[in-house]
Design a protein around this motif. Structure first.
Motif, PDB file in Angstrom:
ATOM      1  N   SER A 106      33.417  31.380  45.080  1.00  0.00           N
ATOM      2  CA  SER A 106      34.498  32.373  44.933  1.00  0.00           C
ATOM      3  C   SER A 106      33.928  33.784  44.899  1.00  0.00           C
ATOM      4  CB  SER A 106      35.243  32.107  43.623  1.00  0.00           C
ATOM      5  OG  SER A 106      36.068  33.209  43.304  1.00  0.00           O
ATOM      6  N   ALA A 107      34.622  34.710  45.579  1.00  0.00           N
ATOM      7  CA  ALA A 107      34.207  36.122  45.560  1.00  0.00           C
ATOM      8  C   ALA A 107      34.331  36.717  44.161  1.00  0.00           C
ATOM      9  CB  ALA A 107      35.047  36.919  46.542  1.00  0.00           C
ATOM     10  N   LEU A 108      35.189  36.118  43.329  1.00  0.00           N
ATOM     11  CA  LEU A 108      35.361  36.633  41.970  1.00  0.00           C
ATOM     12  C   LEU A 108      34.151  36.296  41.094  1.00  0.00           C
ATOM     13  CD1 LEU A 108      39.156  36.015  41.607  1.00  0.00           C
ATOM     14  CD2 LEU A 108      37.999  38.205  41.542  1.00  0.00           C
ATOM     15  N   ILE A 109      33.412  35.268  41.478  1.00  0.00           N
ATOM     16  CA  ILE A 109      32.157  34.939  40.779  1.00  0.00           C
ATOM     17  C   ILE A 109      31.002  35.656  41.481  1.00  0.00           C
ATOM     18  CG2 ILE A 109      30.615  33.066  40.026  1.00  0.00           C
ATOM     19  CD1 ILE A 109      33.492  32.980  38.760  1.00  0.00           C
ATOM     20  N   GLY A 110      30.885  35.471  42.793  1.00  0.00           N
ATOM     21  CA  GLY A 110      29.765  36.059  43.538  1.00  0.00           C
ATOM     22  C   GLY A 110      29.794  37.577  43.576  1.00  0.00           C
ATOM     23  N   SER A 112      30.996  39.646  41.121  1.00  0.00           N
ATOM     24  CA  SER A 112      31.117  40.279  39.798  1.00  0.00           C
ATOM     25  C   SER A 112      29.774  40.814  39.315  1.00  0.00           C
ATOM     26  CB  SER A 112      31.640  39.262  38.783  1.00  0.00           C
ATOM     27  OG  SER A 112      31.515  39.786  37.469  1.00  0.00           O
TER      28      SER A 112
ATOM     29  N   ARG B  10      38.995  29.891  48.379  1.00  0.00           N
ATOM     30  CA  ARG B  10      37.818  29.096  48.783  1.00  0.00           C
ATOM     31  C   ARG B  10      37.796  27.703  48.160  1.00  0.00           C
ATOM     32  NH1 ARG B  10      33.331  34.016  48.817  1.00  0.00           N
ATOM     33  NH2 ARG B  10      34.644  35.404  50.070  1.00  0.00           N
ATOM     34  N   GLU B  51      31.681  40.832  48.891  1.00  0.00           N
ATOM     35  CA  GLU B  51      32.119  40.062  47.726  1.00  0.00           C
ATOM     36  C   GLU B  51      32.516  41.011  46.584  1.00  0.00           C
ATOM     37  OE1 GLU B  51      32.303  37.440  49.678  1.00  0.00           O
ATOM     38  OE2 GLU B  51      31.656  36.077  48.072  1.00  0.00           O
ATOM     39  N   LYS B  52      31.703  42.053  46.394  1.00  0.00           N
ATOM     40  CA  LYS B  52      31.983  43.015  45.316  1.00  0.00           C
ATOM     41  C   LYS B  52      33.306  43.747  45.557  1.00  0.00           C
ATOM     42  CE  LYS B  52      29.997  46.983  42.802  1.00  0.00           C
ATOM     43  NZ  LYS B  52      31.321  47.466  42.484  1.00  0.00           N
ATOM     44  N   ILE B  54      35.940  42.612  47.161  1.00  0.00           N
ATOM     45  CA  ILE B  54      37.051  41.682  46.873  1.00  0.00           C
ATOM     46  C   ILE B  54      37.230  41.558  45.357  1.00  0.00           C
ATOM     47  CG2 ILE B  54      37.843  39.277  47.049  1.00  0.00           C
ATOM     48  CD1 ILE B  54      36.288  39.098  49.722  1.00  0.00           C
ATOM     49  N   HIS B  55      36.117  41.342  44.633  1.00  0.00           N
ATOM     50  CA  HIS B  55      36.186  41.208  43.178  1.00  0.00           C
ATOM     51  C   HIS B  55      36.811  42.453  42.544  1.00  0.00           C
ATOM     52  CE1 HIS B  55      34.672  41.890  39.092  1.00  0.00           C
ATOM     53  NE2 HIS B  55      34.764  40.590  38.947  1.00  0.00           N
ATOM     54  N   ASP B  56      36.305  43.607  42.910  1.00  0.00           N
ATOM     55  CA  ASP B  56      36.746  44.840  42.247  1.00  0.00           C
ATOM     56  C   ASP B  56      38.211  45.143  42.568  1.00  0.00           C
ATOM     57  OD1 ASP B  56      34.201  44.923  41.305  1.00  0.00           O
ATOM     58  OD2 ASP B  56      33.574  46.709  42.425  1.00  0.00           O
ATOM     59  N   LEU B  77      37.685  28.224  41.039  1.00  0.00           N
ATOM     60  CA  LEU B  77      36.968  29.087  40.095  1.00  0.00           C
ATOM     61  C   LEU B  77      37.655  30.440  39.975  1.00  0.00           C
ATOM     62  CD1 LEU B  77      33.368  28.214  41.272  1.00  0.00           C
ATOM     63  CD2 LEU B  77      34.132  28.021  38.898  1.00  0.00           C
ATOM     64  N   GLY B  78      38.090  30.990  41.126  1.00  0.00           N
ATOM     65  CA  GLY B  78      38.700  32.321  41.124  1.00  0.00           C
ATOM     66  C   GLY B  78      39.992  32.361  40.321  1.00  0.00           C
ATOM     67  N   TYR B  81      39.181  32.063  36.669  1.00  0.00           N
ATOM     68  CA  TYR B  81      38.587  33.336  36.215  1.00  0.00           C
ATOM     69  C   TYR B  81      39.678  34.380  35.968  1.00  0.00           C
ATOM     70  CZ  TYR B  81      35.530  37.527  36.735  1.00  0.00           C
ATOM     71  OH  TYR B  81      34.856  38.722  36.570  1.00  0.00           O
TER      72      TYR B  81
END
Lengths: 143, 143
Positions: A106-110, A112, B10, B51-52, B54-56, B77-78, B81
């Motif tokens: 997941s992008a939310l894990i990778g 962060s 994912r 990835e960063k 997407i997360h942010d 996971l996402g 989270y």
């Protein structure tokens, strides 16, 4: 040092052997609060508890933990939830991801910056990194 | 009202049609910040971002949201989270779980008193409950 190990239960037990290896390794450094994650019979042994009892026990352990180590190769709502709550609580978190996993991380894990993520081919490759991570936390806690 | 809709990307796209239906329904009540979750091409369209990024972006939307609606039939996971962080931030959260899902719902979701969980057989059954949930939040925000 109190260590919260997070791994998938209901999301799938494909990596349960790896969880057991990791827990054995982590025991050298402190108390692993969630040893049951490595137990091949965990699904049955948890049937004695209600959903609320499992949730409240795990969240109590999470709040007591000095560090969180999560194996994130299997998609899991529970593991994601634990990581999300631990991020908000400011806990040091190390995530371990098998590069050959069936699912992309997941992008939310990778993505962060609050998380440390190690990609591995074989779990034994992660041991020196885990040791470094735990030792740096131990020194910080003592300092 | 700003609505954060959470669904698996994912972790698996089996329920992406349901996400699209939910997002269409939620748009009647406010701005859905995460419309892309229902897009059948989401995996490709996200490749333009790191990835960063997407997360942010997602965490910024989550912090702005008045409510969180999560479809939790696919282990992710996402999604876990996002729910974990939203619980810590005190956001109102409604989770929707298909009783015929391939995976049993995580005890960390099903056993949490901070979450409202609806079990459904067909997604249309959830609409009146969602409406009630959103209206109660709307009134509270105005009051």
């Amino acid at each position: 040092m109190k260590i919260y190990f997070a791994g998938s239960i209901r999301g799938g037990r494909k990596n349960s052997g790896i969880y057991a290896q990791l827990i054995d390794f982590l025991k050298k450094f402190g108390e692993v609060l969630t040893c049951h994650i490595g137990d091949s019979n965990v699904r049955n042994s948890e049937k004695q508890f209600t959903e609320k009892e499992i949730h409240d026990r795990d969240i109590k352990w999470l709040s007591e933990a000095d560090v969180v180590i999560a194996e994130v190769s299997t998609p899991s709502l529970g593991v994601g939830y634990e990581i999300g709550r631990a991020v908000e609580a400011g806990k040091p978190i190390l995530c371990l991801y098998n590069s050959h996993a069936d699912f992309e991380l997941s992008a939310l894990i990778g993505g962060s910056e609050s998380l440390n993520v190690i990609n591995y081919d074989h779990i034994s490759e992660t041991f020196s990194e885990i040791e470094k991570f735990l030792n740096s936390r131990e020194l910080r806690a003592e300092g």
